[in-house]
Write a protein that holds these residues in place. Structure first.
Motif, mmCIF file in Angstrom:
data_model
loop_
_atom_site.group_PDB
_atom_site.id
_atom_site.type_symbol
_atom_site.label_atom_id
_atom_site.label_comp_id
_atom_site.label_asym_id
_atom_site.label_seq_id
_atom_site.Cartn_x
_atom_site.Cartn_y
_atom_site.Cartn_z
ATOM 1 N N ALA A 101 10.926 14.548 2.891
ATOM 2 C CA ALA A 101 10.718 15.902 1.911
ATOM 3 C C ALA A 101 10.076 15.280 0.859
ATOM 4 N N SER A 102 10.070 14.234 0.506
ATOM 5 C CA SER A 102 9.183 13.345 -0.694
ATOM 6 C C SER A 102 9.080 12.062 -0.525
ATOM 7 N N PHE A 103 8.077 11.487 -1.090
ATOM 8 C CA PHE A 103 8.089 9.961 -1.136
ATOM 9 C C PHE A 103 6.612 9.412 -2.022
ATOM 10 N N SER A 104 6.564 8.312 -2.206
ATOM 11 C CA SER A 104 5.453 7.894 -3.213
ATOM 12 C C SER A 104 4.810 6.799 -2.508
ATOM 13 N N THR A 105 3.294 6.443 -2.913
ATOM 14 C CA THR A 105 2.796 5.279 -2.340
ATOM 15 C C THR A 105 1.777 5.084 -3.409
ATOM 16 N N SER A 106 1.581 3.889 -3.324
ATOM 17 C CA SER A 106 0.387 3.405 -4.003
ATOM 18 C C SER A 106 -0.699 2.562 -3.059
ATOM 19 N N GLY A 107 -0.314 2.686 -1.686
ATOM 20 C CA GLY A 107 -1.356 2.044 -0.870
ATOM 21 C C GLY A 107 -2.424 2.979 -0.389
ATOM 22 N N LEU A 108 -2.728 3.964 -0.807
ATOM 23 C CA LEU A 108 -3.928 4.687 -0.274
ATOM 24 C C LEU A 108 -5.078 4.149 -0.435
ATOM 25 N N SER A 109 -6.086 4.083 0.559
ATOM 26 C CA SER A 109 -7.450 3.287 0.306
ATOM 27 C C SER A 109 -8.455 4.380 -0.295
#
Length: 490
Positions: free
Chosen positions: A33-41
């Motif tokens: 339902a939700s998550f976070s990431t700092s890995g987007l190019s």
């Protein structure tokens, strides 16, 4: 970057925890339902959240986000002024689409004559959603703003323009109608250097906005589609890089195939600086991940279910763009047509068409997201042409059936479509009344001469008519109510 979504199902209930998230650039990026990431190019991403219920039915929703390269110094990502102080912005390249009263701007839409082929459209439902654009001004002072926009009539001819929290400073009236207009100049007082935010807020339904231009002189009125889009900070500096324009040419969105059948894909990609980039297209499925590359390829490996197919391309300046379609793969070699219920009825969501057939250079717009629509989505007739939505239905019994169409009209110039079947596409006129509320119009007689698959069609007759659902009954007294029965299986 934080992502969140919901997923509900009539049989299984809350499926939010089963969401699968993917990026057109980076593949699978998360789940739940939700998550976070700092890995987007760095680049433009089509982010797709998909979910499959216990019966194997799959659906997805997509958004577009842009990740700006740091350029070694952590750029602001805001649009930059050109050497002459001007700034040019494509409306669909907003920094934020701010919801109000549960609605947002629709888009990108693909109207004829738009710069880059795309624009944004004010929603039908009431509210004041806003598009925001961040601009980095190297010099304070007085600037002048023009908005390239399109109005169909007097009830679709205005938006609000503002900046830095004062979102309603100016009313942008679009005239004449039925052609793209550069409206302005509107005065923009920039009191300090640095990043300032411009906003375009809905005032009336269906107004289309294509481009913004900021000049240093009140005499700098743009012409045509205006100057190429300005660069954003963090992209490496230098002159503006115009993003590429990819387009999926085959198959048509809404196409259906038996599992194991050969599905052929083709597309084009052009770029102002790099020319033909079709050979660099990268193809992905919301269900299966990467599926191919280049201008054309075929596959027999698509899994059963509904796929959002995305073709993306990146130019030499690092700008990425994508185009998407929806195809359905039916398990077991079935026809992919809608099936009758035990009582002989069939219920179809308008946005789940089998084909969106071009007519006069236009197609139906959608899905749109009007208030009160079944499932929150509907289809909307374009400004001109006679395009057609087609729906394939597998009839187990021949005979006379009765059809109702759930539709919405704003006024007397948007209150009709045509309904037909099996090539007789213009047989019956569907007139919608009263206005400004969803109506089940019918019954319309449907004579099915043989068992098997038959095709129903809804053709445009007037602009902006919205179609939400089709219902086929065995009795002329079976008028649906509310949003109607749940959609039938394929």
């Amino acid at each position: 970057m934080s992502f969140g979504g919901t997923a509900t199902d009539p049989e299984d209930g809350n499926l939010s925890n089963s969401l699968s998230w993917s990026s057109s650039r980076d593949g699978v990026i998360g789940s739940g339902a939700s998550f976070s990431t700092s890995g987007l190019s760095a680049g433009t991403h089509t982010i797709t959240a998909s979910v499959t219920d216990s019966s194997g039915a799959t659906a997805s929703d997509s958004i577009v986000v842009t990740v700006v390269a740091s350029g070694g110094g952590g750029g602001s990502g805001a649009f930059q002024q050109e050497a002459n102080g001007s700034v040019s912005i494509e409306a669909e390249h907003f920094d934020a689409s701010v919801e109000h009263n549960g609605v947002q701007w629709n888009g990108p839409v693909f109207p004829s004559g738009a710069s880059g082929g795309q624009a944004m459209e004010a929603p039908s439902a009431s509210g004041q959603p806003r598009l925001e654009y961040r601009v980095d001004f190297s010099t304070a002072g007085t600037y002048y703003v023009w908005i390239r926009s399109y109005a169909l009539n007097a009830s679709t001819n205005s938006v609000h323009l503002g900046s830095d929290g004062s979102w309603f400073n100016d009313v942008v009236n679009v005239s004449p109608y039925n052609s793209w207009q550069w409206e302005g100049p509107f005065t923009l007082n920039v009191s300090s250097t640095g990043v300032h935010t411009l906003g375009i807020t809905r005032r009336e339904s269906q107004t289309q906005v294509d481009k913004l231009f900021i000049g240093t002189s009140s005499n700098a009125t743009p012409s045509g589609t205006g100057a190429p889009e300005s660069a954003r900070a963090g992209g490496g500096g230098g002159t503006s890089n115009v993003p590429p324009v990819p387009a999926i040419t085959t198959p048509a969105t809404g196409s259906s195939y038996s599992q194991g059948a050969t599905v052929s894909f083709g597309g084009t990609a052009t770029d102002t600086e790099d020319g033909n980039l079709a050979a660099s297209l990268s193809w992905s499925s919301s269900r299966d991940g990467s599926i191919g590359s280049g201008a054309a390829f075929s596959t027999t490996a698509l899994s059963a279910g509904t796929h959002t197919i995305t073709a993306s391309v990146t130019d030499s300046g690092g700008a990425t763009a994508s185009d998407s379609i929806v195809v359905t793969v039916v398990a077991g070699g079935g026809s992919g047509a809608f099936q009758q219920e035990a009582n002989g009825t069939v219920s179809i969501e308008a946005e789940h068409y089998d084909a969106n057939v071009e007519g006069g250079g236009t197609q139906w717009n959608g899905p749109a997201f009007p208030s009160g629509a079944s499932g929150g989505q509907a289809m909307e007739a374009p400004a001109d042409g006679q395009p057609r939505l087609e729906y394939r239905v597998d009839f187990s019994t021949a005979g006379t059936y009765y059809v109702w169409i759930r539709s919405y009209a704003f006024d007397g110039s948007s209150n009709s479509v045509r309904f037909g079947s099996d090539g007789g596409w213009l047989d019956q006129l569907v007139t919608i009344s009263p206005y400004n509320s969803w109506q089940w119009e019918g019954p319309f007689t449907l004579d099915v001469g043989s068992i098997g698959v038959h095709t129903l069609g809804i053709s445009r007759r007037e602009s902006l008519t919205q179609v939400d659902k089709l219902f086929i009954g065995t009795s002329s007294n079976a008028t649906p109510t509310g949003t109607g029965p749940a959609e039938s299986l394929r």
